[in-house]
Design a protein around this motif. Structure first.
Motif, PDB file in Angstrom:
ATOM      1  N   GLU A   1       1.017  -1.485  -0.019  1.00  0.00           N
ATOM      2  CA  GLU A   1      -0.031  -0.039   0.101  1.00  0.00           C
ATOM      3  C   GLU A   1       0.832   1.207   0.042  1.00  0.00           C
ATOM      4  O   GLU A   1       1.953   1.168   0.539  1.00  0.00           O
ATOM      5  CB  GLU A   1      -1.008  -0.055   1.132  1.00  0.00           C
ATOM      6  CG  GLU A   1      -0.318   0.243   2.652  1.00  0.00           C
ATOM      7  CD  GLU A   1       0.215  -1.004   3.216  1.00  0.00           C
ATOM      8  OE1 GLU A   1       0.631  -0.963   4.394  1.00  0.00           O
ATOM      9  OE2 GLU A   1       0.294  -2.042   2.530  1.00  0.00           O
ATOM     10  N   PRO A   2       0.387   2.456  -0.402  1.00  0.00           N
ATOM     11  CA  PRO A   2       1.307   3.595  -0.509  1.00  0.00           C
ATOM     12  C   PRO A   2       1.599   3.898   0.907  1.00  0.00           C
ATOM     13  O   PRO A   2       0.939   3.807   2.076  1.00  0.00           O
ATOM     14  CB  PRO A   2       0.225   4.664  -1.045  1.00  0.00           C
ATOM     15  CG  PRO A   2      -0.848   3.868  -1.930  1.00  0.00           C
ATOM     16  CD  PRO A   2      -1.135   2.494  -0.910  1.00  0.00           C
ATOM     17  N   VAL A   3       3.018   4.516   0.887  1.00  0.00           N
ATOM     18  CA  VAL A   3       3.680   4.842   2.089  1.00  0.00           C
ATOM     19  C   VAL A   3       2.557   6.037   2.796  1.00  0.00           C
ATOM     20  O   VAL A   3       2.245   6.891   2.116  1.00  0.00           O
ATOM     21  CB  VAL A   3       5.089   5.324   1.925  1.00  0.00           C
ATOM     22  CG1 VAL A   3       5.984   4.216   1.488  1.00  0.00           C
ATOM     23  CG2 VAL A   3       5.206   6.457   1.143  1.00  0.00           C
ATOM     24  N   GLY A   4       2.613   6.071   4.021  1.00  0.00           N
ATOM     25  CA  GLY A   4       1.824   6.960   4.628  1.00  0.00           C
ATOM     26  C   GLY A   4       2.650   8.098   5.477  1.00  0.00           C
ATOM     27  O   GLY A   4       3.856   8.003   5.605  1.00  0.00           O
ATOM     28  N   GLY A   5       2.020   8.861   5.827  1.00  0.00           N
ATOM     29  CA  GLY A   5       2.771  10.034   6.696  1.00  0.00           C
ATOM     30  C   GLY A   5       3.309  11.136   5.844  1.00  0.00           C
ATOM     31  O   GLY A   5       3.433  11.122   4.436  1.00  0.00           O
ATOM     32  N   MET A   6       3.992  12.086   6.526  1.00  0.00           N
ATOM     33  CA  MET A   6       4.746  13.203   5.718  1.00  0.00           C
ATOM     34  C   MET A   6       6.069  12.982   5.405  1.00  0.00           C
ATOM     35  O   MET A   6       6.709  12.688   6.318  1.00  0.00           O
ATOM     36  CB  MET A   6       4.423  14.499   6.711  1.00  0.00           C
ATOM     37  CG  MET A   6       4.958  15.720   6.084  1.00  0.00           C
ATOM     38  SD  MET A   6       4.813  17.393   7.280  1.00  0.00           S
ATOM     39  CE  MET A   6       3.202  17.502   7.400  1.00  0.00           C
ATOM     40  N   GLN A   7       6.472  13.087   4.200  1.00  0.00           N
ATOM     41  CA  GLN A   7       7.668  12.580   3.818  1.00  0.00           C
ATOM     42  C   GLN A   7       8.778  13.891   3.845  1.00  0.00           C
ATOM     43  O   GLN A   7       8.020  14.942   4.019  1.00  0.00           O
ATOM     44  CB  GLN A   7       7.665  11.917   2.608  1.00  0.00           C
ATOM     45  CG  GLN A   7       6.823  10.680   2.345  1.00  0.00           C
ATOM     46  CD  GLN A   7       7.516   9.455   3.221  1.00  0.00           C
ATOM     47  OE1 GLN A   7       8.473   9.202   3.310  1.00  0.00           O
ATOM     48  NE2 GLN A   7       6.381   8.795   3.908  1.00  0.00           N
TER      49      GLN A   7
END
Length: 520
Positions: free
Chosen positions: A171-177
């Protein structure tokens, strides 16, 4: 070390690209690299599962590069030398292959590769931030080596990476990169966050004592020393301390650190920068990048019992954690301004980095007979170990203590000192004072004195009747075994597996399979 027998080109393509300022977490670790004159490599080596092929390891490396933006980030240096982060969407990385002779130990080959990966300087602008190798024997991979520089991630980010690699999350990576972090940090909301944090820092900087550490009472050459301290009694005392004080484990450990340093140096309040992983902020909960930063906390220990100091540290740590997300360059400016106004160096170079995953047992809160608890803690203290393992010229901070899990379920303290600020004897006294404070906080000082039969006012560090700090000691014995087993049961992770952290030669991040302690 043998030359690489093969180099496998691994193409990758991930999401996102762009050029931005470094994030605050990146800036902080970049500054630490500069102060310590060290790239702070993270990673390690581990055995591969039987049947693993080179194609499997190449796929693992491709997964790392494609999934985690920090793995596809290099630095670009602007005119004047300012470092910027640049995220690439695609590229090619190399998996090196080393062959171990049939009669050789592949672990030794892997260790040699790891040593080279850790010691060879990174080209931050021209190379990807990861080095990965496979060690083959009899034609099949038996060891993997993975080393990264510390701009990739902090310790908890490494644990998140480890879990996702094992599960092969898609699944797509979450959070603020990282790129988004840098943009947010320039926003009005980001500036307000940093300003709030810096107001907290300023209050500490203006009120702290001029002398934070003893100074050159016994300077040595080489000046930077490292020690390890293991105390089953300290670990076993944590549930009782939590029950008596209502303080969570991170606050307890910070309080014991403060008591230990005060009793070893006589300086109060103890001013320390606790390293905070910042993952309690929802946008950072699952990110794999550098978001850990060191907050600041002043713990007034003079005249307080060990339990009172723990309670104060627990309250202070909450404030420190809340204000541990800020612009490091703005902090530098603040420190310089306060230093000029005070007429003395206002830099704080005392750090506490709790990397432990220790969790209190479910039955915490159940009262235990003080006599029985005292006897068990006294027995466990016979197995305490303090030993020096490093004497080096490599630049370090003035006083830095890391806390890690041990495979047996206990805690290990790594104590790094600049002997021109903290002497070897003071460092050893600090360690044993932490243990004594844990016992006192668990029992109550009066109960501890009564059980031991020592008169009131006798120095706290003599609770276990140890000689004054001197050469390294290793006290062994079996009386603490039952207590250590109990603690070990409480600190095992899901499914009963032991802690994923382990020791290795170069600092760092939990390895993709084996696990190693991270600097931050």
């Amino acid at each position: 070390m043998p030359a690489a027998a093969e180099r496998v080109a691994v193409d990758f393509a991930g999401e996102g690209e762009g050029l931005e300022e470094m994030s605050w977490g990146m800036w902080e670790i970049w500054q630490a690299m500069g102060r310590q004159r060290n790239q702070l490599p993270i990673g390690g080596r581990s055995p591969v599962e039987p049947g693993t092929t080179l194609d499997d390891l190449a796929a693992e490396l491709r997964y790392l590069m494609e999934r985690f933006p920090s793995m596809r980030t290099r630095l670009r240096f602007a005119p004047g030398g300012r470092a910027l982060q640049q995220l690439f969407s695609a590229g090619q990385v190399t998996l090196e292959v080393y062959d171990a002779p049939a009669d050789a130990d592949p672990l030794e080959v892997a260790a040699a590769v790891e040593e080279r990966y850790c010691s060879e300087p990174f080209d931050f602008a021209g190379q990807w931030p990861v080095r990965m190798a496979a060690v083959r024997q009899h034609g099949r991979p038996v060891q993997r080596v993975t080393v990264m520089h510390h701009l990739v991630t902090d310790g908890l980010g490494g644990a998140i990476m480890l879990g996702q690699v094992r599960a092969r999350n898609t699944e797509p990576v979450g959070g603020m990169q990282q790129l988004e972090q840098a943009r947010w940090q320039r926003s009005a909301e980001g500036r307000r966050q940093s300003e709030r944090a810096l107001r907290h820092f300023e209050g500490v900087l203006r009120s702290m004592p001029a002398q934070q550490l003893p100074g050159p009472t016994d300077p040595r050459e080489p000046r930077h020393w490292g020690a390890q301290f293991h105390s089953a009694a300290l670990t076993a005392a944590l549930p009782a301390i939590a029950a008596r004080t209502g303080t969570a484990v991170p606050g307890i450990l910070l309080g014991l650190f403060a008591v230990g340093l005060y009793r070893a140096t006589g300086i109060s309040p103890v001013v320390v920068r606790p390293v905070v992983n910042n993952r309690f902020r929802a946008v950072f909960a699952d990110v794999v990048c550098m978001v850990a930063q060191a907050g600041v906390c002043a713990v007034d220990v003079a005249g307080a019992s060990a339990a009172e100091a723990v309670e104060r540290a627990g309250r202070g740590s909450t404030t420190a954690y809340r204000h541990a997300y800020f612009d490091p360059e703005a902090l530098d400016e603040l420190v310089e301004r306060v230093s000029i106004e005070r007429g003395e160096d206002a830099n704080i170079r005392t750090y506490f980095n709790n990397r432990s995953t220790y969790a209190l047992p479910a039955e915490t809160g159940r009262e235990m007979d003080p006599q029985e608890l005292a006897g068990e803690l006294r027995a466990a203290s016979r197995d305490t170990v303090f030993h020096w393992f490093a004497r080096e010229e490599a630049q370090r901070e003035r006083f830095f203590v890391h806390v890690d899990d041990t495979p047996e379920g206990g805690l290990r303290f790594e104590i790094r000192v600049d002997t021109h600020y903290v002497s070897p004897a003071q460092a050893e006294a600090f360690a044993y004072a932490m243990e004594a404070a844990a016992i006192e906080a668990a029992l109550g000082e009066g109960a501890a004195q009564e059980v031991e039969g020592r008169p009131p006012g006798r120095p706290h560090r003599e609770w276990s009747q140890r000689p004054p700090p001197g050469p390294s000691r290793h006290r062994t014995g079996s009386p603490g075994e039952r207590l250590r087993r109990r603690s070990s049961d409480h600190t095992r992770g899901p499914g009963g597996s032991a802690s994923r952290r382990g020791a290795a030669a170069c600092c760092g991040l939990p390895h993709l399979r084996a696990g190693r302690p991270a600097r931050r």
